[in-house]
Design a protein around this motif. Structure first.
Motif, PDB file in Angstrom:
ATOM      1  N   GLU A 126       0.823  -1.209   0.000  1.00 11.02           N
ATOM      2  CA  GLU A 126       0.000   0.000   0.000  1.00 11.02           C
ATOM      3  C   GLU A 126       0.861   1.264   0.000  1.00 11.02           C
ATOM      4  N   GLY A 127       2.182   1.094   0.009  1.00  7.75           N
ATOM      5  CA  GLY A 127       3.089   2.243  -0.015  1.00  7.75           C
ATOM      6  C   GLY A 127       3.448   2.783   1.359  1.00  7.75           C
ATOM      7  N   VAL A 138       6.221   5.572  13.755  1.00 11.80           N
ATOM      8  CA  VAL A 138       5.422   6.535  12.997  1.00 11.80           C
ATOM      9  C   VAL A 138       5.659   6.233  11.527  1.00 11.80           C
ATOM     10  N   THR A 139       4.585   5.961  10.796  1.00  4.99           N
ATOM     11  CA  THR A 139       4.698   5.749   9.350  1.00  4.99           C
ATOM     12  C   THR A 139       3.951   6.865   8.636  1.00  4.99           C
ATOM     13  N   ASN A 140       3.956   6.808   7.338  1.00  7.45           N
ATOM     14  CA  ASN A 140       3.224   7.806   6.555  1.00  7.45           C
ATOM     15  C   ASN A 140       1.713   7.597   6.628  1.00  7.45           C
TER      16      ASN A 140
END
Length: 172
Positions: free
Chosen positions: A18-19, A85-87
């Motif tokens: 999903e990026g 923490v991811t995008n």
């Protein structure tokens, strides 16, 4: 298989197709290791005392070993506890034997509070409190986060980049 016991492997929780990618991975602040290290030092004192007090050497040995085991378990628990923490979301992986994963999408975060006690201000750690629309969530309080101001700005920046909050300087 043993590697999972010694490494939290946060990458395996990512939605790479999903990026999703990691922006910040946070281990517990070093202050959480103070008590276990003191316990290790105390155990050494008990082991040395075995020489001076041969009548109670067995008791001193047991006390020293209990302190060592407790300290090793606590150090391992701190090592396995990660806040990521991811995008797309924030999540926490923790647990030495049984792993627990708590996640919150950026869209659900309504407010992030940072609490810094006096010792936290002096040593550079704080506690994050996430507020969301859900009443009960698995990711509410994250304790002993190093450099909390920078990490709070990172989370706010990710929320802003995702377009989840309007830009006050440039209203739409």
């Amino acid at each position: 298989m043993l590697r999972r016991f010694f490494d939290p492997e946060v990458d395996r929780h990512l939605l790479t197709d999903e990026g999703e990618f990691i922006i910040d991975e946070v281990a517990k602040h070093w202050i959480t290791l103070v008590l276990p290290v003191l316990a290790l030092a105390a155990s050494m004192a008990f082991f040395v005392a075995m020489i001076a007090l041969p009548r109670v050497w067995a008791l001193l040995l047991v006390i020293g070993l209990v302190l060592d085991v407790w300290a090793a378990v606590r150090i391992h628990q701190m090592h396995m506890d990660r806040f990521v923490v991811t995008n797309m979301r924030v999540f926490r992986v923790h647990g030495a034997v049984n792993q627990h994963l708590a996640t919150m999408p950026m869209t659900r975060i309504l407010d992030v509070s940072v609490e810094q006690p006096l010792l936290g201000q002096l040593c550079g750690y704080g506690h994050f409190i996430f507020e969301s629309a859900a009443q009960d969530q698995g990711l509410r309080v994250i304790k002993f986060v190093g450099d909390p101001e920078r990490r709070d700005l990172t989370i706010q920046r990710v929320i802003q980049m995702a377009g989840l909050r309007t830009n006050l300087a440039h209203p739409r």
